[in-house]
Write a protein that holds these residues in place. Structure first.
Motif, PDB file in Angstrom:
ATOM      1  N   THR A  47      31.251  41.593  40.779  1.00 44.63           N
ATOM      2  CA  THR A  47      30.120  40.625  40.409  1.00 44.63           C
ATOM      3  C   THR A  47      30.644  39.351  39.907  1.00 44.63           C
ATOM      4  O   THR A  47      30.187  38.062  40.115  1.00 44.63           O
ATOM      5  N   ARG A  48      31.542  39.394  38.813  1.00 48.64           N
ATOM      6  CA  ARG A  48      32.197  38.256  38.242  1.00 48.64           C
ATOM      7  C   ARG A  48      32.729  37.446  39.381  1.00 48.64           C
ATOM      8  O   ARG A  48      32.960  36.127  39.108  1.00 48.64           O
ATOM      9  N   ARG A  51      31.090  34.471  40.931  1.00 56.72           N
ATOM     10  CA  ARG A  51      30.868  33.232  40.168  1.00 56.72           C
ATOM     11  C   ARG A  51      32.088  32.605  39.971  1.00 56.72           C
ATOM     12  O   ARG A  51      32.167  31.352  40.038  1.00 56.72           O
ATOM     13  N   ALA A  52      33.108  33.316  39.725  1.00 56.28           N
ATOM     14  CA  ALA A  52      34.465  32.674  39.477  1.00 56.28           C
ATOM     15  C   ALA A  52      34.818  31.990  40.682  1.00 56.28           C
ATOM     16  O   ALA A  52      35.554  30.683  40.495  1.00 56.28           O
ATOM     17  N   GLU A 148      34.726  33.864  30.376  1.00 56.01           N
ATOM     18  CA  GLU A 148      33.978  33.572  31.397  1.00 56.01           C
ATOM     19  C   GLU A 148      34.478  32.167  32.315  1.00 56.01           C
ATOM     20  O   GLU A 148      35.468  31.618  31.637  1.00 56.01           O
ATOM     21  N   THR A 238      40.237  37.699  37.530  1.00 53.78           N
ATOM     22  CA  THR A 238      38.998  38.705  37.922  1.00 53.78           C
ATOM     23  C   THR A 238      39.336  39.413  39.173  1.00 53.78           C
ATOM     24  O   THR A 238      38.888  40.615  39.243  1.00 53.78           O
TER      25      THR A 238
END
Length: 286
Positions: A47-48, A51-52, A148, A238
């Motif tokens: 999931t991350r 976004r990354a 993040e 990630t």
């Protein structure tokens, strides 16, 4: 570690006939719990990663503009001046060898620069590795980074702290460049000092006004390069964590199969022995 446990139980069973069912069942339950954790971490990393990758794509736009400007201005990199090496990593583990690779690349870079370099570490992982070999060159370290996707405000604060160390004629930012979902490579950005930009032969192509233009361009280039490096490193980490958790889940599944087979065989053997004892006891009473 768990495969060793399977073999250990098999060897022990030869010495005392059979491993206890409770022991095998306990190990099997433990591995199933580990499998649940690794699968959950894989889902979170997946999931991350989306976004990354978006943050990385956005940062590449700014970095490409900065790269085109420097190519047109064509500043010269000074030789023999003391350099600053900014190594980008994070505080988190469970992501394969990504921190080790960037630390090795940093050591090679120090050798290339003949040791005439100061080091700034972003992240506890790379700091822990570099402090063992180059503690005297480590001038500054940042913790709490890489949790993040980076933003420009965070990067600007980091750049302000780094600039308090003094002026360096040569700055290099070392990071893990995202190649694909399954691979990454250590790479570096070069940041030119204000003096080098001011003396660049191609700077006359641009209509620039003000006395501190070169200083501003140098600071902006530093911030843009660091933002892109941190975004690339975050996407690489990630992706590496997702792959590591995927491999861990598959290994746990294989071990669960092995333990299930061992459990069933041991259970059958125990039942067989109990039946033999019952039959033998009944025969002796006749």
């Amino acid at each position: 570690m768990f495969r060793l446990g399977v073999n250990q139980i098999a060897r022990t069973s030869g010495a005392r006939n059979y491993a206890t069912l409770r022991e095998i069942e306990g190990r099997l339950k433990s591995i199933k719990n580990i499998e649940k954790i690794t699968k959950t971490m894989k889902i979170v990393a997946s999931t991350r990663l989306t976004r990354a990758q978006r943050a990385m794509t956005s940062s590449r736009v700014f970095n490409q503009s900065d790269k085109e400007f420097m190519e047109n201005a064509d500043p010269a990199k000074p030789e023999g001046a003391k350099s600053l090496l900014v190594v980008v990593s994070s505080d988190k583990g469970l992501c394969g060898s990504i921190h080790t690779q960037v630390a090795k690349a940093a050591r090679r870079k120090v050798e290339e620069l003949n040791g005439n370099v100061d080091i700034v570490a972003l992240g506890d992982k790379v700091k822990a590795q570099l402090i063992r070999t180059h503690s005297e060159k480590l001038k500054l370290a940042f913790s709490g980074v890489g949790k993040e996707a980076p933003n420009f405000n965070e990067v600007a604060l980091i750049v302000d702290e780094i600039q308090k160390l003094g002026k360096y004629e040569n700055i290099e930012i070392l990071y893990n460049r995202f190649v694909s979902a399954v691979s990454f490579d250590p790479a570096a950005f070069s940041v030119y000092a204000a003096d080098a930009i001011e003396k660049a032969p191609g700077l006359s192509k641009y209509e620039l006004e003000g006395d501190s233009v070169a200083e501003t361009l140098s600071e902006l280039s530093f911030a843009n390069s660091l933002l892109s490096a941190m975004a690339e490193a975050y996407a690489s980490e990630t992706s590496a964590r997702r792959n590591a958790m995927d491999n861990a889940s598959k290994s746990a599944g294989d071990m669960i199969n092995s333990y299930s087979i061992l459990y069933n065989r041991t259970r059958q053997a125990v039942i067989t022995n109990e039946l033999v004892d019952i039959i033998t006891g009944a025969s002796s009473l006749e």
